[in-house]
Enzyme design. Sequence first.
Site, PDB file in Angstrom:
ATOM      1  N   GLN A  22       1.470-108.880   6.454  1.00 49.22           N
ATOM      2  CA  GLN A  22       1.973-109.740   5.381  1.00 49.22           C
ATOM      3  C   GLN A  22       0.952-109.935   4.260  1.00 49.22           C
ATOM      4  O   GLN A  22       1.261-110.566   3.258  1.00 49.22           O
ATOM      5  CB  GLN A  22       2.372-111.109   5.952  1.00 49.22           C
ATOM      6  CG  GLN A  22       3.577-111.075   6.879  1.00 49.22           C
ATOM      7  CD  GLN A  22       4.892-110.881   6.136  1.00 49.22           C
ATOM      8  OE1 GLN A  22       4.911-110.701   4.916  1.00 49.22           O
ATOM      9  NE2 GLN A  22       5.992-110.926   6.850  1.00 49.22           N
ATOM     10  N   SER A  42       1.739-102.266   7.621  1.00 48.65           N
ATOM     11  CA  SER A  42       2.876-101.368   7.477  1.00 48.65           C
ATOM     12  C   SER A  42       3.148-101.086   6.006  1.00 48.65           C
ATOM     13  O   SER A  42       3.119-102.006   5.179  1.00 48.65           O
ATOM     14  CB  SER A  42       4.120-101.994   8.124  1.00 48.65           C
ATOM     15  OG  SER A  42       5.222-101.121   8.042  1.00 48.65           O
ATOM     16  N   GLY A  43       3.444 -99.824   5.694  1.00 44.56           N
ATOM     17  CA  GLY A  43       3.618 -99.420   4.307  1.00 44.56           C
ATOM     18  C   GLY A  43       4.821-100.024   3.606  1.00 44.56           C
ATOM     19  O   GLY A  43       4.777-100.287   2.405  1.00 44.56           O
ATOM     20  N   HIS A  44       5.906-100.260   4.346  1.00 44.76           N
ATOM     21  CA  HIS A  44       7.127-100.725   3.678  1.00 44.76           C
ATOM     22  C   HIS A  44       6.983-102.133   3.113  1.00 44.76           C
ATOM     23  O   HIS A  44       7.760-102.536   2.244  1.00 44.76           O
ATOM     24  CB  HIS A  44       8.319-100.663   4.643  1.00 44.76           C
ATOM     25  CG  HIS A  44       8.362-101.763   5.645  1.00 44.76           C
ATOM     26  ND1 HIS A  44       7.651-101.729   6.826  1.00 44.76           N
ATOM     27  CD2 HIS A  44       9.042-102.934   5.652  1.00 44.76           C
ATOM     28  CE1 HIS A  44       7.888-102.829   7.511  1.00 44.76           C
ATOM     29  NE2 HIS A  44       8.726-103.579   6.830  1.00 44.76           N
ATOM     30  N   THR A  81       2.049 -84.393  15.190  1.00 44.18           N
ATOM     31  CA  THR A  81       1.835 -83.917  13.825  1.00 44.18           C
ATOM     32  C   THR A  81       1.829 -85.091  12.846  1.00 44.18           C
ATOM     33  O   THR A  81       2.675 -85.989  12.936  1.00 44.18           O
ATOM     34  CB  THR A  81       2.952 -82.930  13.429  1.00 44.18           C
ATOM     35  OG1 THR A  81       2.960 -81.852  14.366  1.00 44.18           O
ATOM     36  CG2 THR A  81       2.726 -82.394  12.028  1.00 44.18           C
ATOM     37  N   CYS A 166      10.836-109.818  13.270  1.00 40.60           N
ATOM     38  CA  CYS A 166      10.290-109.508  14.605  1.00 40.60           C
ATOM     39  C   CYS A 166      11.041-110.243  15.710  1.00 40.60           C
ATOM     40  O   CYS A 166      11.072-109.786  16.851  1.00 40.60           O
ATOM     41  CB  CYS A 166       8.819-109.893  14.666  1.00 40.60           C
ATOM     42  SG  CYS A 166       7.827-109.243  13.323  1.00 40.60           S
TER      43      CYS A 166
END
Length: 221
Positions: A22, A42-44, A81, A166
């Site tokens: 956050q 987290s990227g989003h 990968t 969450c």
Amino acid sequence: PIQQISELVHRRNSVLVCDATQAVGRIPVDVDELGIDILCFSGHKFYGPKGVGCLYIRNQAVKLTPILHGGGHEHSIRSGTLNVPGIIGLGRAGQIAFEEMDEDRKRIGKLRDYLESNLLSIPGAKVNGTTYHRAYNVTNILFPDVEADILIGKTKNIAFSNGSACSSSVIEPSHVLKAMGLNDEEAFSSIRFSLGRFNTSEEINQAIEELLKSIHILQSV
């Protein structure tokens, strides 16, 4: 106060793990200044691609148990990968978030304060938690005699929640609000609003109008 927590943790020769999901992209986060040993985000959360995040580890002597096994990629922490487009997207989104951080804080914070001040016109409504030490894009408001789930179902054109994503599948009062001193009824009457970079003043006015109407109806039942 992460820096103070870090000092306590290190005094015990322990490792500090910080979930900064956050925070990253909204406020400056300096792992050296704060004394963070392991940090994840987290990227989003700052408009990067969904499904990609970052794990920072200060000292490779800290051994983490992998949940994916195989080729031993990423120092044997996560085999598989690499998601190159996701990684590049996360990096670029982080760069933009850093460059526009001050502008976002001022504009989004102003919209949040405007939304909050209008909703606090509801008799008995109050902000849960401090109004000073908090993220600029969120507010959590208690509306007496209003069940959050019913309000969410009644207000069709606005997305808001009575808890974090969450714990969206848990039908229990927020443990965070409970720890802050709210009882079950108050926790179930609390709503969390989160604003973003693309929200407009017109949308905030629409939200205020529809929410005030719905809350007045529910409180008069």
